[in-house]
Design a protein around this motif. Structure first.
Motif, PDB file in Angstrom:
ATOM      1  N   ILE A  99       0.986  -1.235   0.101  1.00 11.73           N
ATOM      2  CA  ILE A  99       0.091   0.074  -0.029  1.00 11.73           C
ATOM      3  C   ILE A  99       1.001   1.261   0.012  1.00 11.73           C
ATOM      4  CG2 ILE A  99      -1.642   1.405   1.420  1.00 11.73           C
ATOM      5  CD1 ILE A  99      -3.129  -1.332   2.346  1.00 11.73           C
ATOM      6  N   ARG A 100       1.859   1.257   1.023  1.00 11.22           N
ATOM      7  CA  ARG A 100       2.954   2.385   0.895  1.00 11.22           C
ATOM      8  C   ARG A 100       3.418   2.646  -0.352  1.00 11.22           C
ATOM      9  NH1 ARG A 100       4.500   4.563   5.690  1.00 11.22           N
ATOM     10  NH2 ARG A 100       4.026   3.386   7.576  1.00 11.22           N
ATOM     11  N   ALA A 101       4.180   1.694  -1.188  1.00 12.44           N
ATOM     12  CA  ALA A 101       4.867   1.831  -2.403  1.00 12.44           C
ATOM     13  C   ALA A 101       3.565   2.205  -3.360  1.00 12.44           C
ATOM     14  CB  ALA A 101       5.183   0.467  -2.678  1.00 12.44           C
ATOM     15  N   HIS A 102       2.599   1.754  -3.425  1.00 16.62           N
ATOM     16  CA  HIS A 102       1.739   2.138  -4.634  1.00 16.62           C
ATOM     17  C   HIS A 102       1.247   3.501  -4.347  1.00 16.62           C
ATOM     18  CE1 HIS A 102       1.701  -1.874  -6.155  1.00 16.62           C
ATOM     19  NE2 HIS A 102       0.705  -2.508  -5.236  1.00 16.62           N
ATOM     20  N   MET A 103       0.979   4.146  -3.137  1.00 22.17           N
ATOM     21  CA  MET A 103       0.453   5.288  -2.900  1.00 22.17           C
ATOM     22  C   MET A 103       1.548   6.411  -2.948  1.00 22.17           C
ATOM     23  SD  MET A 103      -2.477   4.753  -0.002  1.00 22.17           S
ATOM     24  CE  MET A 103      -3.252   6.445  -0.682  1.00 22.17           C
ATOM     25  N   GLU A 135       3.711   6.376  -5.450  1.00 23.82           N
ATOM     26  CA  GLU A 135       3.760   6.668  -6.859  1.00 23.82           C
ATOM     27  C   GLU A 135       3.001   7.709  -7.171  1.00 23.82           C
ATOM     28  OE1 GLU A 135       5.448   5.104  -9.179  1.00 23.82           O
ATOM     29  OE2 GLU A 135       6.353   3.716  -7.681  1.00 23.82           O
ATOM     30  N   PHE A 136       1.994   8.238  -6.275  1.00 20.85           N
ATOM     31  CA  PHE A 136       1.264   9.584  -6.610  1.00 20.85           C
ATOM     32  C   PHE A 136       1.292  10.366  -5.583  1.00 20.85           C
ATOM     33  CE2 PHE A 136      -0.972   5.569  -7.999  1.00 20.85           C
ATOM     34  CZ  PHE A 136      -1.281   5.921  -9.453  1.00 20.85           C
ATOM     35  N   GLY A 137       2.441  10.479  -4.830  1.00 21.59           N
ATOM     36  CA  GLY A 137       3.158  11.556  -3.968  1.00 21.59           C
ATOM     37  C   GLY A 137       2.201  11.275  -2.512  1.00 21.59           C
ATOM     38  N   VAL A 138       1.524  10.288  -2.242  1.00 19.19           N
ATOM     39  CA  VAL A 138       1.107  10.134  -0.888  1.00 19.19           C
ATOM     40  C   VAL A 138       1.749   9.225   0.068  1.00 19.19           C
ATOM     41  CG1 VAL A 138      -1.144   9.564   0.242  1.00 19.19           C
ATOM     42  CG2 VAL A 138      -1.256  10.292  -2.242  1.00 19.19           C
ATOM     43  N   ILE A 139       2.428   9.926   1.125  1.00 19.11           N
ATOM     44  CA  ILE A 139       3.098   9.255   2.093  1.00 19.11           C
ATOM     45  C   ILE A 139       2.632   9.442   3.413  1.00 19.11           C
ATOM     46  CG2 ILE A 139       5.035   9.526   0.426  1.00 19.11           C
ATOM     47  CD1 ILE A 139       5.931  11.495   2.487  1.00 19.11           C
ATOM     48  N   THR A 140       3.085   8.655   4.324  1.00 22.72           N
ATOM     49  CA  THR A 140       2.801   8.701   5.764  1.00 22.72           C
ATOM     50  C   THR A 140       3.889   8.419   6.742  1.00 22.72           C
ATOM     51  OG1 THR A 140       0.955   8.224   7.689  1.00 22.72           O
ATOM     52  CG2 THR A 140       1.850   6.424   6.068  1.00 22.72           C
ATOM     53  N   ALA A 141       3.857   8.612   7.860  1.00 23.26           N
ATOM     54  CA  ALA A 141       5.031   8.332   8.828  1.00 23.26           C
ATOM     55  C   ALA A 141       5.199   6.744   8.822  1.00 23.26           C
ATOM     56  CB  ALA A 141       4.375   8.845  10.334  1.00 23.26           C
ATOM     57  N   LYS A 142       6.536   6.473   9.543  1.00 23.94           N
ATOM     58  CA  LYS A 142       6.712   4.975   9.820  1.00 23.94           C
ATOM     59  C   LYS A 142       6.008   4.389  10.483  1.00 23.94           C
ATOM     60  CE  LYS A 142      11.714   5.657   8.333  1.00 23.94           C
ATOM     61  NZ  LYS A 142      12.951   5.463   8.844  1.00 23.94           N
ATOM     62  N   LEU A 192      -5.979   9.992  -5.301  1.00 23.59           N
ATOM     63  CA  LEU A 192      -5.618   8.939  -6.204  1.00 23.59           C
ATOM     64  C   LEU A 192      -6.216   8.944  -7.660  1.00 23.59           C
ATOM     65  CD1 LEU A 192      -4.442   5.721  -4.143  1.00 23.59           C
ATOM     66  CD2 LEU A 192      -3.178   7.773  -4.607  1.00 23.59           C
ATOM     67  N   PRO A 193      -5.690   8.444  -8.571  1.00 26.79           N
ATOM     68  CA  PRO A 193      -6.650   8.523  -9.803  1.00 26.79           C
ATOM     69  C   PRO A 193      -7.530   7.362  -9.649  1.00 26.79           C
ATOM     70  CG  PRO A 193      -4.381   8.442 -10.540  1.00 26.79           C
ATOM     71  CD  PRO A 193      -4.307   8.440  -8.984  1.00 26.79           C
ATOM     72  N   GLN A 194      -8.892   7.694 -10.494  1.00 20.62           N
ATOM     73  CA  GLN A 194      -9.640   6.754 -10.248  1.00 20.62           C
ATOM     74  C   GLN A 194      -9.631   5.305 -10.374  1.00 20.62           C
ATOM     75  OE1 GLN A 194     -12.796   7.754  -9.195  1.00 20.62           O
ATOM     76  NE2 GLN A 194     -13.393   5.546  -9.322  1.00 20.62           N
ATOM     77  N   ALA A 195      -8.566   5.121 -11.742  1.00 20.35           N
ATOM     78  CA  ALA A 195      -8.173   3.675 -11.871  1.00 20.35           C
ATOM     79  C   ALA A 195      -7.372   3.014 -10.918  1.00 20.35           C
ATOM     80  CB  ALA A 195      -7.446   3.706 -13.207  1.00 20.35           C
ATOM     81  N   ALA A 196      -6.709   3.700  -9.952  1.00 17.08           N
ATOM     82  CA  ALA A 196      -5.843   3.272  -8.769  1.00 17.08           C
ATOM     83  C   ALA A 196      -6.760   2.813  -7.794  1.00 17.08           C
ATOM     84  CB  ALA A 196      -4.478   4.232  -8.653  1.00 17.08           C
ATOM     85  N   ARG A 197      -7.851   3.428  -7.501  1.00 25.75           N
ATOM     86  CA  ARG A 197      -8.434   3.454  -6.166  1.00 25.75           C
ATOM     87  C   ARG A 197      -8.821   1.973  -5.737  1.00 25.75           C
ATOM     88  NH1 ARG A 197     -12.063   8.906  -6.112  1.00 25.75           N
ATOM     89  NH2 ARG A 197     -10.262  10.461  -6.578  1.00 25.75           N
ATOM     90  N   LEU A 198      -9.380   1.416  -7.074  1.00 26.81           N
ATOM     91  CA  LEU A 198     -10.072   0.064  -6.662  1.00 26.81           C
ATOM     92  C   LEU A 198      -9.087  -1.079  -6.259  1.00 26.81           C
ATOM     93  CD1 LEU A 198     -12.075  -2.044  -6.843  1.00 26.81           C
ATOM     94  CD2 LEU A 198     -11.848  -2.421  -9.372  1.00 26.81           C
ATOM     95  N   PRO A 199      -7.765  -1.151  -6.822  1.00 30.51           N
ATOM     96  CA  PRO A 199      -6.708  -2.062  -6.363  1.00 30.51           C
ATOM     97  C   PRO A 199      -6.366  -1.806  -4.917  1.00 30.51           C
ATOM     98  CG  PRO A 199      -5.769  -0.834  -8.067  1.00 30.51           C
ATOM     99  CD  PRO A 199      -7.448  -0.452  -8.087  1.00 30.51           C
ATOM    100  N   THR A 258      -7.689  -0.121  -2.766  1.00 30.37           N
ATOM    101  CA  THR A 258      -9.175  -0.542  -1.658  1.00 30.37           C
ATOM    102  C   THR A 258      -9.169  -1.896  -1.323  1.00 30.37           C
ATOM    103  OG1 THR A 258     -10.389   1.495  -2.667  1.00 30.37           O
ATOM    104  CG2 THR A 258     -11.527  -0.250  -1.433  1.00 30.37           C
ATOM    105  N   LEU A 259      -8.935  -2.829  -2.422  1.00 34.26           N
ATOM    106  CA  LEU A 259      -9.107  -4.057  -2.084  1.00 34.26           C
ATOM    107  C   LEU A 259      -7.875  -4.406  -1.115  1.00 34.26           C
ATOM    108  CD1 LEU A 259      -9.652  -5.539  -5.730  1.00 34.26           C
ATOM    109  CD2 LEU A 259     -11.348  -5.346  -3.794  1.00 34.26           C
ATOM    110  N   LEU A 260      -6.712  -3.745  -1.117  1.00 33.11           N
ATOM    111  CA  LEU A 260      -5.548  -4.097  -0.351  1.00 33.11           C
ATOM    112  C   LEU A 260      -5.925  -3.721   1.029  1.00 33.11           C
ATOM    113  CD1 LEU A 260      -2.406  -3.063  -2.315  1.00 33.11           C
ATOM    114  CD2 LEU A 260      -3.067  -5.477  -1.826  1.00 33.11           C
ATOM    115  N   PHE A 261      -6.487  -2.465   1.167  1.00 30.08           N
ATOM    116  CA  PHE A 261      -6.992  -2.102   2.466  1.00 30.08           C
ATOM    117  C   PHE A 261      -8.001  -3.125   3.105  1.00 30.08           C
ATOM    118  CE2 PHE A 261      -5.427   2.375   1.391  1.00 30.08           C
ATOM    119  CZ  PHE A 261      -4.760   2.415   2.818  1.00 30.08           C
ATOM    120  N   GLU A 262      -8.848  -3.682   2.090  1.00 31.71           N
ATOM    121  CA  GLU A 262      -9.880  -4.589   2.852  1.00 31.71           C
ATOM    122  C   GLU A 262      -8.955  -6.068   3.312  1.00 31.71           C
ATOM    123  OE1 GLU A 262     -12.728  -5.152  -0.320  1.00 31.71           O
ATOM    124  OE2 GLU A 262     -13.755  -3.165  -0.207  1.00 31.71           O
ATOM    125  N   GLN A 263      -8.381  -6.505   2.292  1.00 26.90           N
ATOM    126  CA  GLN A 263      -7.322  -7.454   2.849  1.00 26.90           C
ATOM    127  C   GLN A 263      -6.676  -7.124   3.823  1.00 26.90           C
ATOM    128  OE1 GLN A 263      -4.659  -8.878  -0.158  1.00 26.90           O
ATOM    129  NE2 GLN A 263      -4.104 -10.632   0.570  1.00 26.90           N
TER     130      GLN A 263
END
Length: 336
Positions: free
Chosen positions: A140-144, A146-153, A168-175, A177-182
């Motif tokens: 999740i950290r790596a994917h986000m 890519e779009f300049g979204v980061i958070t603390a360690k 995030l772009p619309q196309a990147a939100r679905l995958p 979101t699935l990772l957050f659900e997992q």
């Protein structure tokens, strides 16, 4: 007619190799048996010494063969390997096991009960899911990023990224979101397994005695109680610490004694838990900002680096665990 005295079994999934000798060492049996034939083969035999390598399924076979009255002993595979004459075949492995099990200097693995094996499955599954949780969080950290979204360690901060999905772009939100659900499902499963370990801890008197040792928590106590409920196989507390890989690895020659870093042999899961417990004690002392005293830990922290002290403290904890298991007592701190 000679009878079987010692038998070596090379375990497998379907076909097991048998090598049996009599009291004089003469080979009487050298054959292959299917899984369904193994128990029937030994059921009609008189009591004999059976050796097997400690591996997946060996404890189950050990319990079944012990129930028939046989003397069953498990050995670490690395200790059996020197007895293999030449080549890697099932027959050579079974012969080596048959030879190794009779050695007076051989070190054996205690056969675990069904209850102990169940606790080990709980811990291994939980540890597997914790590693999965780390992988999902890193993804999740790596994917986000890519779009300049980061958070603390820290794993506790991964959840904050979900609040920024709209960036995030619309196309990147679905995958993602699935990772957050997992990630949420994995956290729930870890909690369920942790509750199972808590129940085991509440029902185990040995585990509760171990938990009285500073730095030994519920996880450490339950896994140690399931792995080494009996320490009679160890000659001393140092042997037990060495079994956990917490003693220096010697490399001596020509009369020159050299000791290096810890060996890191044995059960790495228990070793990691003891190290984390030692670090927790050190961090607690630093957080409370206690003044340096004359105790061992304070003296070590003034002379050595923190991680080196943590390993040394984990070693002392292992020795204390050995004493508690050997004496059947609870930990009692020494009076100043």
């Amino acid at each position: 007619m000679s009878e079987l005295a010692t038998v070596g079994i090379d375990l497998a999934k379907t076909i097991f190799q048998i090598h049996g000798v009599d009291e004089s060492g003469r080979v009487l049996v050298r054959c292959q048996l299917r899984r369904s034939q193994l128990l029937a083969f030994f059921q009609k035999r008189p009591r004999c010494l059976i050796g097997m390598e400690a591996c997946a399924g060996s404890h189950d076979w050990g319990r079944k063969l012990q129930g028939m009255g046989h003397d069953v002993r498990l050995m670490p595979p690395s200790y059996v390997k020197p007895y293999v004459k030449r080549g890697k075949t099932d027959a050579a492995d079974a012969a080596a096991i048959c030879e190794a099990v009779t050695r007076p200097s051989m070190r054996f693995v205690s056969i675990k009960s069904v209850a102990c094996s169940s606790v080990l499955v709980l811990h291994r599954t939980r540890d597997f899911l914790v590693r999965q949780r780390t992988q999902i969080g890193n993804a999740i950290r790596a994917h986000m990023t890519e779009f300049g979204v980061i958070t603390a360690k820290g794993a506790q901060n991964v959840g904050r990224l979900r609040e920024q999905l709209d960036r995030l772009p619309q196309a990147a939100r679905l995958p993602i979101t699935l990772l957050f659900e997992q990630l949420a499902e994995t956290n729930e499963r870890i909690e369920r397994l942790t509750e199972g370990i808590k129940e085991t801890h509440a029902q185990s008197e040995t585990s509760q005695r171990l938990a009285t040792i500073p730095g030994v928590g519920m996880l450490s106590a339950t896994i140690i109680a399931a792995t080494t409920p009996d320490v009679d196989n160890f000659g001393s507390a140092r042997d037990y610490a060495a079994w956990l890989g917490l003693t220096p690895k010697p490399h001596s020659t020509g009369g020159k004694q050299r000791v290096g870093r810890i060996s890191k042999m044995g059960n790495r899961y228990i070793r990691r838990l003891l190290y984390l417990g030692a670090m927790a004690q050190i961090m607690l002392r630093c957080r409370l900002k206690r003044e340096p005293s004359s105790d061992w830990l304070s003296g070590m922290l003034m002379r050595k680096k923190t991680k080196i002290v943590a390993v040394a403290l984990a070693h002392r904890m292992a020795r204390t665990i050995f004493a508690v298991l050997r004496d059947g007592s609870r930990y009692e701190p020494q009076s100043a």
